[in-house]
Design a protein around this motif. Structure first.
Motif, PDB file in Angstrom:
ATOM      1  N   THR A 163      -5.757   3.849   6.520  1.00 50.32           N
ATOM      2  CA  THR A 163      -5.946   5.132   7.213  1.00 50.32           C
ATOM      3  C   THR A 163      -4.653   5.534   7.917  1.00 50.32           C
ATOM      4  N   GLU A 164      -4.044   4.532   8.538  1.00 49.86           N
ATOM      5  CA  GLU A 164      -2.799   4.781   9.287  1.00 49.86           C
ATOM      6  C   GLU A 164      -1.696   5.355   8.384  1.00 49.86           C
ATOM      7  N   ILE A 165      -1.652   4.906   7.137  1.00 50.27           N
ATOM      8  CA  ILE A 165      -0.595   5.402   6.241  1.00 50.27           C
ATOM      9  C   ILE A 165      -1.090   6.577   5.377  1.00 50.27           C
ATOM     10  N   ASP A 166      -2.278   7.081   5.719  1.00 47.48           N
ATOM     11  CA  ASP A 166      -2.827   8.237   5.011  1.00 47.48           C
ATOM     12  C   ASP A 166      -2.969   7.947   3.510  1.00 47.48           C
ATOM     13  N   PHE A 167      -3.538   6.793   3.214  1.00 48.61           N
ATOM     14  CA  PHE A 167      -3.708   6.371   1.814  1.00 48.61           C
ATOM     15  C   PHE A 167      -4.790   7.231   1.148  1.00 48.61           C
ATOM     16  N   PRO A 168      -4.548   7.688  -0.093  1.00 49.10           N
ATOM     17  CA  PRO A 168      -5.559   8.560  -0.728  1.00 49.10           C
ATOM     18  C   PRO A 168      -6.811   7.805  -1.213  1.00 49.10           C
ATOM     19  N   GLN A 169      -7.956   8.338  -0.858  1.00 52.35           N
ATOM     20  CA  GLN A 169      -9.243   7.742  -1.254  1.00 52.35           C
ATOM     21  C   GLN A 169      -9.349   7.620  -2.784  1.00 52.35           C
ATOM     22  N   LYS A 170      -8.762   8.591  -3.498  1.00 54.75           N
ATOM     23  CA  LYS A 170      -8.920   8.594  -4.964  1.00 54.75           C
ATOM     24  C   LYS A 170      -8.275   7.375  -5.631  1.00 54.75           C
ATOM     25  N   LEU A 171      -7.387   6.676  -4.948  1.00 56.38           N
ATOM     26  CA  LEU A 171      -6.774   5.472  -5.543  1.00 56.38           C
ATOM     27  C   LEU A 171      -7.572   4.201  -5.245  1.00 56.38           C
ATOM     28  N   ILE A 172      -8.640   4.336  -4.470  1.00 57.18           N
ATOM     29  CA  ILE A 172      -9.466   3.150  -4.157  1.00 57.18           C
ATOM     30  C   ILE A 172     -10.557   3.030  -5.226  1.00 57.18           C
ATOM     31  N   MET A 173     -10.377   2.061  -6.113  1.00 60.09           N
ATOM     32  CA  MET A 173     -11.261   1.963  -7.280  1.00 60.09           C
ATOM     33  C   MET A 173     -12.654   1.446  -6.925  1.00 60.09           C
ATOM     34  N   ASN A 174     -12.795   0.767  -5.792  1.00 60.94           N
ATOM     35  CA  ASN A 174     -14.144   0.310  -5.417  1.00 60.94           C
ATOM     36  C   ASN A 174     -14.766   1.220  -4.352  1.00 60.94           C
ATOM     37  N   ALA A 211       0.835  -1.213   0.000  1.00 64.60           N
ATOM     38  CA  ALA A 211       0.000   0.000   0.000  1.00 64.60           C
ATOM     39  C   ALA A 211       0.870   1.263   0.000  1.00 64.60           C
ATOM     40  N   LEU A 212       1.970   1.227   0.734  1.00 63.53           N
ATOM     41  CA  LEU A 212       2.865   2.396   0.747  1.00 63.53           C
ATOM     42  C   LEU A 212       3.432   2.647  -0.655  1.00 63.53           C
ATOM     43  N   LEU A 213       3.789   1.573  -1.355  1.00 63.64           N
ATOM     44  CA  LEU A 213       4.309   1.737  -2.723  1.00 63.64           C
ATOM     45  C   LEU A 213       3.206   2.184  -3.678  1.00 63.64           C
ATOM     46  N   CYS A 214       1.991   1.680  -3.474  1.00 66.37           N
ATOM     47  CA  CYS A 214       0.866   2.114  -4.321  1.00 66.37           C
ATOM     48  C   CYS A 214       0.616   3.613  -4.123  1.00 66.37           C
ATOM     49  N   LYS A 215       0.745   4.045  -2.901  1.00 61.79           N
ATOM     50  CA  LYS A 215       0.577   5.483  -2.623  1.00 61.79           C
ATOM     51  C   LYS A 215       1.692   6.275  -3.320  1.00 61.79           C
ATOM     52  N   LYS A 216       2.907   5.786  -3.175  1.00 60.20           N
ATOM     53  CA  LYS A 216       4.061   6.474  -3.768  1.00 60.20           C
ATOM     54  C   LYS A 216       3.950   6.571  -5.293  1.00 60.20           C
ATOM     55  N   TYR A 217       3.585   5.449  -5.930  1.00 60.41           N
ATOM     56  CA  TYR A 217       3.540   5.414  -7.404  1.00 60.41           C
ATOM     57  C   TYR A 217       2.133   5.668  -7.976  1.00 60.41           C
ATOM     58  N   GLN A 218       1.182   5.990  -7.092  1.00 59.89           N
ATOM     59  CA  GLN A 218      -0.197   6.278  -7.551  1.00 59.89           C
ATOM     60  C   GLN A 218      -0.808   5.078  -8.283  1.00 59.89           C
ATOM     61  N   ILE A 219      -0.678   3.917  -7.681  1.00 63.65           N
ATOM     62  CA  ILE A 219      -1.207   2.681  -8.271  1.00 63.65           C
ATOM     63  C   ILE A 219      -2.594   2.420  -7.689  1.00 63.65           C
ATOM     64  N   PRO A 220      -3.595   2.171  -8.550  1.00 61.42           N
ATOM     65  CA  PRO A 220      -4.948   1.958  -8.025  1.00 61.42           C
ATOM     66  C   PRO A 220      -5.088   0.637  -7.260  1.00 61.42           C
ATOM     67  N   ILE A 221      -5.936   0.643  -6.261  1.00 59.23           N
ATOM     68  CA  ILE A 221      -6.164  -0.570  -5.470  1.00 59.23           C
ATOM     69  C   ILE A 221      -7.660  -0.857  -5.345  1.00 59.23           C
TER      70      ILE A 221
END
Ligand SMILES: [Zn+2]
Ligand SMILES: [Zn+2]
Length: 240
Positions: A214-225, A181-191
């Protein structure tokens, strides 16, 4: 607050080692405030001699309505990766008829091998145009070089699954999913965030995954579902 409105990985009786019907799964999903689910039974290659044949998957769009009283049903499969070339256990003609194809490694089907070979396996899967979602990539048995392979998933429009049910029972999954998830956040990879429910009460149980995100402050916009419209738009073979 992170929200997920569609459970993208759910099993029914058709997986044979799961215990609820699609209807029961839908009822629970609605009670929990979800607006859609993806039914992703195991494809026939699980090798237990007990999963449903390809006809089951090929007929889904014809047999199951797209919505029931506004609730969206996405037709999908959890396909098995058969070998280190990334081949799957359903023909392209069947995969094409589905909204969502998850590709997963299960040790009943493909044996864990070296990190190098597992990188190759996942890269081959990345190149398959019919795969939408990379299933439970946090599984330690099928670990790959996250920093090397995850950007390839993005390049080939794959969505990376954060499988919440893995956290308690797959070795190291919690730690690996956080790293992914940290790498997805870094590279803007959808999950996608999913329950992998094998019983209806498990539908929509994403709490562990959402707490980590939430703990890693993951962006909502990358959550495809996060909602039905976003998921529909993110899936190239999905019925619109
Ligand atoms: Zn699986
Ligand atoms: Zn599953």
């Amino acid at each position: 607050m992170l929200t997920v409105k569609v459970d993208t990985h759910t099993h029914t009786l058709a997986s044979v080692h799961a215990y609820s019907t699609l209807w029961e799964n839908m009822q629970v999903a609605q009670e929990k405030g979800l607006t859609g689910l993806v039914v992703t039974d195991h494809a026939p290659g699980l090798g237990l001699g007990d999963t449903f044949p390809k006809t089951y998957f090929g007929n889904m769009r014809k047999a199951i309505p797209q919505t029931v009283e506004g609730f969206r049903i996405f037709k999908g499969v959890e396909a098995n990766i058969l070998d280190y070339d990334g081949n799957l256990d359903l023909p392209t003609t069947t995969l094409q008829k589905l909204d969502v194809v998850i590709a997963s490694c299960h040790r009943q089907v493909v044996k864990p091998t070296t990190l190098e070979q597992q990188d190759q396996l996942w890269l081959k899967v990345a190149h398959n145009p019919y795969v939408d979602i990379i299933g439970h990539p946090g599984d330690e048995q099928f670990r790959f070089s996250f920093a090397k392979v995850l950007p390839e998933f993005k390049k080939y429009h794959k969505i990376v699954e954060i499988n919440s049910s893995s956290f308690p029972y797959r070795q190291n999954a919690r730690h690996n999913c956080r790293e992914i998830a940290l790498l997805c956040k870094k590279y803007q990879i959808p999950i996608t965030v999913s329950s992998d429910a094998h019983f209806c009460t498990e539908i929509g149980n994403f709490q562990e995954a959402l707490a980590m995100l939430t703990e890693i402050d993951f962006p909502q916009k990358l959550i495809m579902n996060r909602d039905v419209a976003t998921l529909t738009a993110a899936l190239p073979h999905c019925q619109k």
